[in-house]
Structures are given as C-alpha cells and as structure tokens.
Design an enzyme around this catalytic site. Structure first.
Site, PDB file in Angstrom:
ATOM      1  N   HIS A 177       7.562   0.538  -1.824  1.00  0.00           N
ATOM      2  CA  HIS A 177       6.355   0.441  -2.154  1.00  0.00           C
ATOM      3  C   HIS A 177       5.203  -0.154  -0.908  1.00  0.00           C
ATOM      4  CE1 HIS A 177       3.879   1.943  -5.197  1.00  0.00           C
ATOM      5  NE2 HIS A 177       3.736   0.723  -6.132  1.00  0.00           N
TER       6      HIS A 177
ATOM      7  N   ASN B  84      -1.725  -2.570  -7.912  1.00  0.00           N
ATOM      8  CA  ASN B  84      -2.537  -1.789  -8.751  1.00  0.00           C
ATOM      9  C   ASN B  84      -3.821  -2.160  -8.918  1.00  0.00           C
ATOM     10  OD1 ASN B  84       0.189  -0.901  -9.719  1.00  0.00           O
ATOM     11  ND2 ASN B  84       0.037  -1.767 -11.665  1.00  0.00           N
TER      12      ASN B  84
ATOM     13  N   ASP C 136       2.717   4.724   0.551  1.00  0.00           N
ATOM     14  CA  ASP C 136       3.862   5.242   0.128  1.00  0.00           C
ATOM     15  C   ASP C 136       3.818   6.387  -0.927  1.00  0.00           C
ATOM     16  OD1 ASP C 136       4.797   3.876  -2.853  1.00  0.00           O
ATOM     17  OD2 ASP C 136       3.431   2.942  -1.763  1.00  0.00           O
TER      18      ASP C 136
ATOM     19  N   ASN D  46      -0.599   4.257  -8.162  1.00  0.00           N
ATOM     20  CA  ASN D  46      -1.842   3.342  -9.076  1.00  0.00           C
ATOM     21  C   ASN D  46      -2.534   2.379  -7.859  1.00  0.00           C
ATOM     22  OD1 ASN D  46      -0.843   3.610 -11.609  1.00  0.00           O
ATOM     23  ND2 ASN D  46       0.629   2.354 -11.568  1.00  0.00           N
TER      24      ASN D  46
END
Length: 201
Positions: A34, A81, A106, A127
């Site tokens: 991530h 997020n 990513d 997100n």
C-alpha cells in the site's frame, strides 16, 4: 539552505504542482504494498537531493524544482483512507487546482512493477483516491498507478494483501517501476501526458 527557505516562502516561489504519494505513516507500513506512493516520493527526494520531512497540513512536505516547475512533494500522514484531508488543505492554501495535483498510488489490478498513467478518472475502489476525490470535489487530477500485483487467490483478504510486504523479486520489479515513475514526471509537469504514457508502457 537559507536561500532555499526564503525562496519557498516568497510569493514568486509559490508551488505550481503537488506531487502526492499515498501510503500509511509508521515503520510497520514502510515497505508494504500500500506504500508504493510513499516509496516513489522517497526515491524522488533522493534524486532531487531534498528531504520530505516538514510536517504541515497533516502531511510531510518537501519543496523542489523539477524541469523548471516548483513542486511540493507530499506524503499525507492521515493514513490512507483520509488522504484527501491533507491534499485539500495544501491545495487550498497554495491555490493549486486539481489538474496540477499528480497522485502516485498502488494498484492491485496491475502486475507488480507495471505502471499506468491517467489524466483523471474514478477511484477504482482505491480508498485513498476516493478520499481525494471527495475532498477536492473533483476527479480531474492526473495519477500514476504503480502495480503491486493481484491477491494470490480470490478469497485472500484485500486489507491483508495490501498491507503485506514485497517478496525480493517483487521488490526488484517495484523499484524499476518507481524509477520509471520518477523519470516520466518532467513530461507530466510539462503537460505531455501522452508522452509520459508512452514512456510508462
């Protein structure tokens, strides 16, 4: 260094672009899938010989000039997020429109090490991008997608996958993609998105 700070603070030195890498803060997340965006900013900072460590607007910032364009390198510290919170605050303060905000992140739909450049688009289920679109009230920002590979099988938990670390071979491929992302940025800053796309493929 003193001159650089003065230039950054002056109106004539106001940033033209934001280059935003997405990721999660903290050592435990540093080399997870991530964090491909953070890792790209890290690579860019080495090439530009600057540090991205000034904490402001919920992000770590570094300022530099790439191809004649003054840019702020940005690593949001809000966790993935809520990335849009930091991007909105910085963009609002410096009056930078969405089309001059390049976001690097990513992408599980791309094989590890592949790169894809887009002028704009939906969040694609990411997100961090969803948060940025929400807070900017726009999806009209260019982005660089860094492939991290799909889940090993359909039942594999997505959160566990994106928060997993890279194998040695995957990390080697990732680093090649990150270098390519850094290399195409000058074209993107010049508005030559098609040229950047061709180089990325």
């Amino acid at each position: 260094m003193i001159f650089k700070k003065k230039e950054f603070a002056s109106s004539s030195g106001s940033p033209e672009f934001l280059i935003v890498g997405l990721g999660n803060p903290g050592k435990e997340y540093e080399y997870t899938r991530h964090n491909a965006g953070f890792l790209t900013i890290d690579r860019l900072s080495v090439e530009q010989n600057i540090e991205v460590k000034k904490l402001k607007y919920k992000a770590l910032l570094g300022d530099t000039v790439i191809g004649g364009h003054r840019c702020l390198l940005v690593k949001p510290q809000t966790f993935m997020n809520n990335s849009g919170e930091a991007v909105r605050e910085i963009a609002s303060f410096y009056k930078i429109p969405p089309e001059k905000i390049i976001v690097i992140f990513d992408d599980i739909s791309l094989p590890c090490g592949k790169l894809r450049i887009r002028r704009k688009g939906t969040d694609g289920g990411h997100n961090g991008i969803k948060s940025i679109i929400y807070h900017l009230n726009s999806d009209n920002f260019p982005r660089i997608k860094v492939g991290i590979g799909a889940k090993p099988h359909p039942d594999y938990n997505l959160a566990n996958w994106v928060l997993s670390t890279f194998s040695k071979s995957d990390m080697e491929e990732l680093m090649k993609a990150i270098q390519k992302a850094v290399d195409v940025l000058p074209d993107m800053l010049d508005g030559n998105i098609d040229k950047a796309m061709n180089k990325a493929n």
